[in-house]
Design a protein around this motif. Structure first.
Motif, PDB file in Angstrom:
ATOM      1  N   PHE A  32       2.321  18.284  -4.363  1.00  0.00           N
ATOM      2  CA  PHE A  32       1.459  17.141  -4.044  1.00  0.00           C
ATOM      3  C   PHE A  32       2.024  16.360  -2.861  1.00  0.00           C
ATOM      4  N   TYR A  33       3.321  16.083  -2.896  1.00  0.00           N
ATOM      5  CA  TYR A  33       3.961  15.348  -1.809  1.00  0.00           C
ATOM      6  C   TYR A  33       3.832  16.102  -0.483  1.00  0.00           C
ATOM      7  N   LEU A  34       4.105  17.398  -0.507  1.00  0.00           N
ATOM      8  CA  LEU A  34       4.005  18.193   0.727  1.00  0.00           C
ATOM      9  C   LEU A  34       2.573  18.207   1.266  1.00  0.00           C
ATOM     10  N   ALA A  35       1.606  18.398   0.385  1.00  0.00           N
ATOM     11  CA  ALA A  35       0.203  18.432   0.807  1.00  0.00           C
ATOM     12  C   ALA A  35      -0.234  17.091   1.387  1.00  0.00           C
ATOM     13  N   THR A  36       0.101  16.001   0.692  1.00  0.00           N
ATOM     14  CA  THR A  36      -0.311  14.687   1.191  1.00  0.00           C
ATOM     15  C   THR A  36       0.445  14.316   2.462  1.00  0.00           C
ATOM     16  N   SER A  37       1.671  14.780   2.601  1.00  0.00           N
ATOM     17  CA  SER A  37       2.424  14.511   3.826  1.00  0.00           C
ATOM     18  C   SER A  37       1.783  15.190   5.025  1.00  0.00           C
ATOM     19  N   LEU A  57       0.827  -1.205   0.000  1.00  0.00           N
ATOM     20  CA  LEU A  57       0.000   0.000   0.000  1.00  0.00           C
ATOM     21  C   LEU A  57       0.865   1.259   0.000  1.00  0.00           C
ATOM     22  N   LEU A  58       1.961   1.241   0.745  1.00  0.00           N
ATOM     23  CA  LEU A  58       2.886   2.376   0.739  1.00  0.00           C
ATOM     24  C   LEU A  58       3.518   2.561  -0.643  1.00  0.00           C
ATOM     25  N   ALA A  59       3.849   1.460  -1.303  1.00  0.00           N
ATOM     26  CA  ALA A  59       4.412   1.545  -2.651  1.00  0.00           C
ATOM     27  C   ALA A  59       3.400   2.157  -3.621  1.00  0.00           C
ATOM     28  N   SER A 107       3.566   5.809  -3.447  1.00  0.00           N
ATOM     29  CA  SER A 107       4.690   6.411  -4.164  1.00  0.00           C
ATOM     30  C   SER A 107       4.425   6.461  -5.664  1.00  0.00           C
ATOM     31  N   PHE A 108       3.673   5.498  -6.191  1.00  0.00           N
ATOM     32  CA  PHE A 108       3.329   5.528  -7.604  1.00  0.00           C
ATOM     33  C   PHE A 108       2.402   6.706  -7.905  1.00  0.00           C
ATOM     34  N   ALA A 109       1.546   7.074  -6.956  1.00  0.00           N
ATOM     35  CA  ALA A 109       0.657   8.225  -7.145  1.00  0.00           C
ATOM     36  C   ALA A 109       1.465   9.508  -7.296  1.00  0.00           C
ATOM     37  N   VAL A 110       2.518   9.648  -6.496  1.00  0.00           N
ATOM     38  CA  VAL A 110       3.385  10.823  -6.609  1.00  0.00           C
ATOM     39  C   VAL A 110       3.988  10.876  -8.009  1.00  0.00           C
ATOM     40  N   SER A 111       4.421   9.742  -8.515  1.00  0.00           N
ATOM     41  CA  SER A 111       5.006   9.698  -9.859  1.00  0.00           C
ATOM     42  C   SER A 111       3.985  10.032 -10.938  1.00  0.00           C
ATOM     43  N   ALA A 112       2.747   9.611 -10.753  1.00  0.00           N
ATOM     44  CA  ALA A 112       1.705   9.946 -11.734  1.00  0.00           C
ATOM     45  C   ALA A 112       1.508  11.460 -11.807  1.00  0.00           C
ATOM     46  N   VAL A 113       1.529  12.119 -10.662  1.00  0.00           N
ATOM     47  CA  VAL A 113       1.404  13.581 -10.653  1.00  0.00           C
ATOM     48  C   VAL A 113       2.595  14.210 -11.364  1.00  0.00           C
ATOM     49  N   ILE A 114       3.792  13.694 -11.134  1.00  0.00           N
ATOM     50  CA  ILE A 114       4.984  14.227 -11.791  1.00  0.00           C
ATOM     51  C   ILE A 114       4.904  14.038 -13.302  1.00  0.00           C
ATOM     52  N   GLY A 116       6.847   8.619  -0.124  1.00  0.00           N
ATOM     53  CA  GLY A 116       6.319   9.791  -0.809  1.00  0.00           C
ATOM     54  C   GLY A 116       7.371  10.544  -1.587  1.00  0.00           C
ATOM     55  N   ILE A 117       8.505  10.702  -0.973  1.00  0.00           N
ATOM     56  CA  ILE A 117       9.553  11.526  -1.586  1.00  0.00           C
ATOM     57  C   ILE A 117      10.369  10.766  -2.638  1.00  0.00           C
ATOM     58  N   TYR A 118      10.325   9.444  -2.600  1.00  0.00           N
ATOM     59  CA  TYR A 118      11.172   8.691  -3.523  1.00  0.00           C
ATOM     60  C   TYR A 118      10.770   8.902  -4.989  1.00  0.00           C
ATOM     61  N   GLY A 119       9.484   9.044  -5.268  1.00  0.00           N
ATOM     62  CA  GLY A 119       9.059   9.290  -6.645  1.00  0.00           C
ATOM     63  C   GLY A 119       9.658  10.568  -7.210  1.00  0.00           C
TER      64      GLY A 119
END
Length: 171
Positions: free
Chosen positions: A57-62, A34-36, A39-46, A83-86
């Motif tokens: 997006f990462y800051l807001a979701t964090s 689920l955590l992975a 991280s894929f969601a962050v990449s989709a936004v990027i 979150g930050i790895y993407g």
């Protein structure tokens, strides 16, 4: 992509990340999976809106994860690594060269792992835990390196799939 579509995408994916983090904090299994997905969601936004919007997006979701998700350990894992790895992966792969990419990624992973380890000492007193691990610490750390490289490989497959089947170049 118009501004309203970017905002809509960010909102939908933010809700998705929060639901996944909530599930990770309440379900007894599948937490790393689920955590992975988060991280894929962050990449989709990027991919859809760029690195700058990915960082927002990462800051807001964090922040939302820290405020809304029960069980702060899952929020901490998202904030400190997943979150930050993407974002890090996108930047490294855009500017990195060959083997240097993997070295930088491993350094980032190990720094994140160290921060998670230190943060877990703040959240719970590690000395109170009586962990019976049948392996020396170096074996566990080496195993984590291979697990991370596998995660990065799967992450690349997911991003490639996203580019090939979901993302449509809007130029």
């Amino acid at each position: 992509m118009t501004v309203s579509k970017k905002i809509t995408l960010g909102g939908i994916l933010s809700a998705t990340v929060l639901i996944l983090l909530y599930l990770a904090s309440t379900l007894p299994t599948s937490r790393l999976f689920l955590l992975a997905l988060c991280s894929f969601a962050v990449s989709a936004v990027i991919i859809e809106t760029g690195v700058k919007n990915g960082i927002i997006f990462y800051l807001a979701t964090s922040i939302l994860a820290f405020l809304l998700v029960p069980g702060k350990s899952m929020a901490a894992l998202y904030i400190l690594f997943f979150g930050i790895y993407g974002i890090a992966k996108a930047i490294i792969e855009k500017h990195g060269i060959g083997i240097l990419q993997y070295i930088i990624k491993l350094v980032i992973f190990n720094l994140s792992f160290l921060m998670i380890y230190l943060a877990s000492g703040i959240i719970i007193d590690i000395s109170d835990l009586e962990l019976k691990v049948p392996f020396p610490a170096w074996v566990i750390v080496a195993g984590l390196q291979f697990a991370f490289l596998f995660y990065d490989y799967v992450f690349t497959i997911v991003i490639t799939f996203y580019y090939d089947h979901i993302h449509h170049d809007r130029r």
